[in-house]
Design a protein around this motif. Sequence first.
Motif, PDB file in Angstrom:
ATOM      1  N   ASP A  37     -13.758  -7.161 -10.661  1.00 32.86           N
ATOM      2  CA  ASP A  37     -13.215  -7.668  -9.559  1.00 32.86           C
ATOM      3  C   ASP A  37     -11.977  -6.789  -9.278  1.00 32.86           C
ATOM      4  OD1 ASP A  37     -12.173  -9.122  -7.480  1.00 32.86           O
ATOM      5  OD2 ASP A  37     -11.237 -10.763  -8.785  1.00 32.86           O
ATOM      6  N   HIS A  39     -10.752  -6.044  -6.425  1.00 36.02           N
ATOM      7  CA  HIS A  39      -9.883  -6.367  -5.418  1.00 36.02           C
ATOM      8  C   HIS A  39      -8.752  -7.238  -5.935  1.00 36.02           C
ATOM      9  CE1 HIS A  39     -13.520  -5.340  -3.295  1.00 36.02           C
ATOM     10  NE2 HIS A  39     -12.997  -5.581  -2.069  1.00 36.02           N
ATOM     11  N   HIS A  45      -0.907  -7.463  -2.848  1.00 39.37           N
ATOM     12  CA  HIS A  45      -0.958  -8.735  -3.420  1.00 39.37           C
ATOM     13  C   HIS A  45       0.585  -9.420  -3.550  1.00 39.37           C
ATOM     14  CE1 HIS A  45      -5.187  -8.491  -4.746  1.00 39.37           C
ATOM     15  NE2 HIS A  45      -4.858  -7.253  -4.911  1.00 39.37           N
ATOM     16  N   ARG A 112      -8.365  -4.568   1.240  1.00 43.07           N
ATOM     17  CA  ARG A 112      -7.516  -5.302   1.805  1.00 43.07           C
ATOM     18  C   ARG A 112      -8.687  -6.586   2.483  1.00 43.07           C
ATOM     19  NH1 ARG A 112      -7.274  -5.851   7.465  1.00 43.07           N
ATOM     20  NH2 ARG A 112      -7.427  -3.803   8.857  1.00 43.07           N
ATOM     21  N   LEU A 114     -11.712  -9.296   3.042  1.00 44.38           N
ATOM     22  CA  LEU A 114     -12.602 -10.324   2.370  1.00 44.38           C
ATOM     23  C   LEU A 114     -14.051 -10.005   2.324  1.00 44.38           C
ATOM     24  CD1 LEU A 114     -11.123 -13.364   4.523  1.00 44.38           C
ATOM     25  CD2 LEU A 114     -10.462 -12.786   2.136  1.00 44.38           C
ATOM     26  N   PRO A 115     -14.629 -10.609   1.330  1.00 44.18           N
ATOM     27  CA  PRO A 115     -16.292 -10.507   1.195  1.00 44.18           C
ATOM     28  C   PRO A 115     -16.777 -10.356   2.655  1.00 44.18           C
ATOM     29  CG  PRO A 115     -15.433 -11.769  -0.532  1.00 44.18           C
ATOM     30  CD  PRO A 115     -14.275 -11.641   0.558  1.00 44.18           C
ATOM     31  N   HIS A 144     -16.066  -5.725  10.853  1.00 43.40           N
ATOM     32  CA  HIS A 144     -15.608  -6.764   9.989  1.00 43.40           C
ATOM     33  C   HIS A 144     -13.929  -6.942   9.865  1.00 43.40           C
ATOM     34  CE1 HIS A 144     -15.630  -9.329   6.543  1.00 43.40           C
ATOM     35  NE2 HIS A 144     -14.844  -8.533   5.496  1.00 43.40           N
ATOM     36  N   GLN A 145     -13.801  -7.847  10.205  1.00 43.08           N
ATOM     37  CA  GLN A 145     -12.220  -8.229  10.561  1.00 43.08           C
ATOM     38  C   GLN A 145     -11.512  -7.286  11.540  1.00 43.08           C
ATOM     39  OE1 GLN A 145     -11.723  -9.718   5.959  1.00 43.08           O
ATOM     40  NE2 GLN A 145      -9.941  -8.767   6.724  1.00 43.08           N
TER      41      GLN A 145
END
Length: 734
Positions: A37, A39, A45, A112, A114-115, A144-145
Amino acid sequence: MALRDTSPPASAGPRPPVAPALDPADRGRLLAGAHHDPHALLGAHPVPGGILFRALRPFARSVAVLVDGRRTPLVSEGDGLFAVVLPLAEIPAYTLLVAYEGDETEVHDPYRFLPALGELDLHLVREGRHEQLWKALGAEPMTHQGVAGTRFTVWAPNAQGVRVAADFTYWDGTAFPMRSLGSSGVWELFLPGVGEGTRYKFEITSRHGHRFLKADPMARCAEVPPDTASIVHASHYEWGDAEWMAHRGDVPVHAAPFSVYEVHLPSWRPGLTFRQLADVLPAYVHDLGFTHVEFMPVAQHPFSGSWGYQITGFYAPAARLGTPDDFKHLVDALHRAGIGVIVDWVPAHFPKDDWALARFDGDPLYEPGNAQRAEHPDWGTFEFDFGRTEVRNFLVANAVYWCEEFHIDGLRVDAVASMLYLDYSRDSGQWTPNAFGGREDLDAKAFLQEMNATVYRRNPGVVTIAEESTAWEGVTRPTESGGLGFGLKWNMGWMHDSLEYIAKEPVHRKYHHHEMTFSMVYAYSENYVLPISHDEVVHGKQALVSKMPGDWWQRRANHRAYLAFMWAHPGKQLLFMGQEFAQGAEWSEAHGPEWWLLDEGYAAEADHRGVRDLVRDLNTRYRATPALWQRDTDPGGFRWVLCDAAEDNVFAFLRYDAEGVPLLAVSNFSPVVRQDYRMAVPDDIPVWYEALNTDDMRYGGSDVRLPDGIKPENGEISLTLPPLATVWLTPTSV
């Protein structure tokens, strides 16, 4: 996409809080490419005192974060790690400013996002039911985003970690570790700014700690061998075959004309690409009247001498010949010429190349874990683990992929027998019986049933064809009735027996007469294709005309008579390239058909053109005569007239269409003219006309022709049979 920074440097202000250090274990795993992980460690964060920004940029001179036009340098933590804490209440929109030896570049932070793969996709992957798997796994250019980039996903359930290594990282994956998406075994990373044409591989760290690079199993485009990287690809092709696609399933294939020209694309006209082939192949096949072409495997394969049967890129057309869109252009051109396209599909095995599927994540994955079962004894390859749901999904989706993405009309499935039997090419002690004590591979059977059912459900009008050489029952029976569900099966028995017969000297053929009649004992047990394929004209087996006995005239006459017998026999037809003009040499992938035999000025040019003219006329008459194809799977569509004339080497039979209109085929496989040869015919046909005669002078024959209109007397007709020839007669003149 990289953006040039034009913002002014930040003014002096309070020193930001110190970034909390990474846990040593996490840091070690991250840098070793073994973290599940990344990310959670990289990106932005919340922490006490604000928002922590951390980036992993090996070899960078500096990294800064840009928020609302204000840049803040990140502090080096060593080993390419940079971090800073900003006194912010929530994670803002931001970019990174990364400087190497050259200019500073503004980039979006991959960590930054998301999946980019949804829960439904993951659920279907876990279940092994993702019928469009190529849309979930692999490299997918997308927005994406709100940011353009490429989503990378790969199934590697045994890996400790997976990273993206690419041309822009100089094949070092350190900067771009992927995250595990839980029990699916899928790893994912969205890389902003990465687009089409990027070359990439996956850098995998196995559970044993070994690290290696692998090509993407789902890559839709690949480098030209010997290079082995995958290439990010998105199709921009606009199809022009809507009419073909709308009507290709109007008539079931077993009740339609179906004559196939088998082609090895790299050698048909050596040096031509997919697009160049599109300029010449459709016209040639259309002129000869074939309804379909069948391509030997077109998927990516590293060794050209394997003819495509050693596949490393199951989702990528062969890069030697062009791009995926180039291949679509070729298929489209064939469809617009009225020609269907079948491709050889090879789910039985895959090669052991260490950069491809073999031990993909460090452990057996696509192949069985049982070493006894994993290796194919004949070909030095691995077999697929048909009992694993994800592997079945990989293959079923691949079959669907070729049909849906490339508008393929049929899949000829290679080496089905090697899949169906646990003891295939294995001695006692080298295989383990199934749960019922039998030799059948029940997992392979279930896979083939699933593949066929899925392809037929999703793609009406597509046909699947089994190359299956045993007496397995129900190969072309529907899956709901317990069969394998194929549409057609290669009739290997007919091929073997008829070639054995035709290779004999005519004086000896009477002792082998049954080899030409035995096929009718089982002709309706399956839906058959009669194949004279590449396998029969290589490796010392000789070209078709060279199998024939006698001098050059007799060999050509035998060749012509055999082809007309084949075209009249129940079942569909398949002929490999070069055999349509009787080339004498075996096929070689290095130089392909001997086209020079047809050149004007060559001494025997007329001989070869004559055979090609016959093939054209065979296809023309075949397509115009429903008796030859409409009832291929109906025993009522066939009747022997002479099946026991062994002393004469003569065969005669009737074919009937749905309305009962017949065609009479008579073959004389002796080099003598048979005068006043009598045979019984239906008494409701007042006159028979010669529709085709392979002894016609136009084809290179001796021109022993039948008179115009042959009237039966007392239920019989009297014919003069030409030597080494097949004659077709119909109730109406041509």
